[in-house]
Design a protein around this motif. Sequence first.
Motif: not given
Length: 367
Positions: A317-325
């Motif tokens: 999930a972390m790469p997607m969370l980076n993009r959301v951020s």
Amino acid sequence: MSKKDTIAFEDRIVGFPQLGNYGIAIAEIAKLFGKKVILPPPITKRTIELGTKHSPEGVCVPFKYNLGNYIELVEKGANCLIQAGAGCRYGYYGEVQKKILADLGYNVQFITLNRVFDILGVYKKIKSVNPRQNAWSFGKTMVLVISKLWAIDAIEDICRKNIGFEARIGHIEGLFRAFLAELTAASTLGAVMSVKRKYSRLIASVPITKPYRPLRVGVVGEVYILMEPFSNFYLEKTLGKMGVEIHRFVDVTSVIWDSLHWRSYIKRQVKKARPYLTYDLGAHGTSSVAISNHLMKQGFDGIIHIKPFGCLPEINAMPMLNRVSRDYHCPVVYFSFDSQTSENGVKTRLEAFYDMLVFKRKKKRKI
Ligand code: SF4
């Protein structure tokens, strides 16, 4: 079948692993498995040391915490242990833990409720080890268990949102402890509802000094680490007390409800996580992205993502969370926990995160 697989109901002393404040409710269902129930001792450093010592190296910390709990329960006299899990490899942990305990010479009965997703499945499992169990008393117990879990989640949610703003330090925590004591004694649905109503009212009337637009932070991540505060060094309480409204959407009530219709739940989460996700990430990884996406649209000040070291669904999930951020210009901070994580390190990073939130708010001239 080992000798201990045949312990009679009257001789069973049942134990289950610690999970936040939920032991009060879990104990009710544990009573259906044996004559006596032992509550898990509070998790300490020794618990995690014991669990780590006897666990395979690469497993995630929920396995180690649970194993440490089991060993301490057996030391306290338990001869029948319950394990429940699903979602990811947690669903297979029970079998491995059973083998480890047997290899350590702990001759106990081990009951796994792994991948039992429905109430009927739980009933069948209880019936298989307690043939005298009838559907009526099982139904009554389940109502009591679910209502207690729901009450705990509801009151904890109010506490998380207000603990940082109380006029007298410790007021809300004191009420929460009293709530747990009264909830433990409640033995009917009516009693649970009245305890829940009483403490919702009492906590709502605690004098607080909350600004019109308080800092709001969402906490997402892996379910065990989210729900067992010892395992995350009481991260929510620590940040909340700095003056932050803490929002969390994953708790036992939501996990039970969602698992009853898991496929449609996951479909909805993938939809909510668009355009960042197209496929399910497994366990609660998809929810972490979906919830973060939703919270950022709501204008939240930041997100905290917590996971055990090596948890694949949450790592994914972390790469997607980076993009959301990046897209919402909203900070996401990541905490990974294992048996070596330092409490001071967590506290220092939380303080830095809080300072950054305040700085960002001041820049926007909102406070
Ligand atoms: S979700 Fe992650 S940490 Fe939790 S049990 Fe599964 S792999 Fe381990």
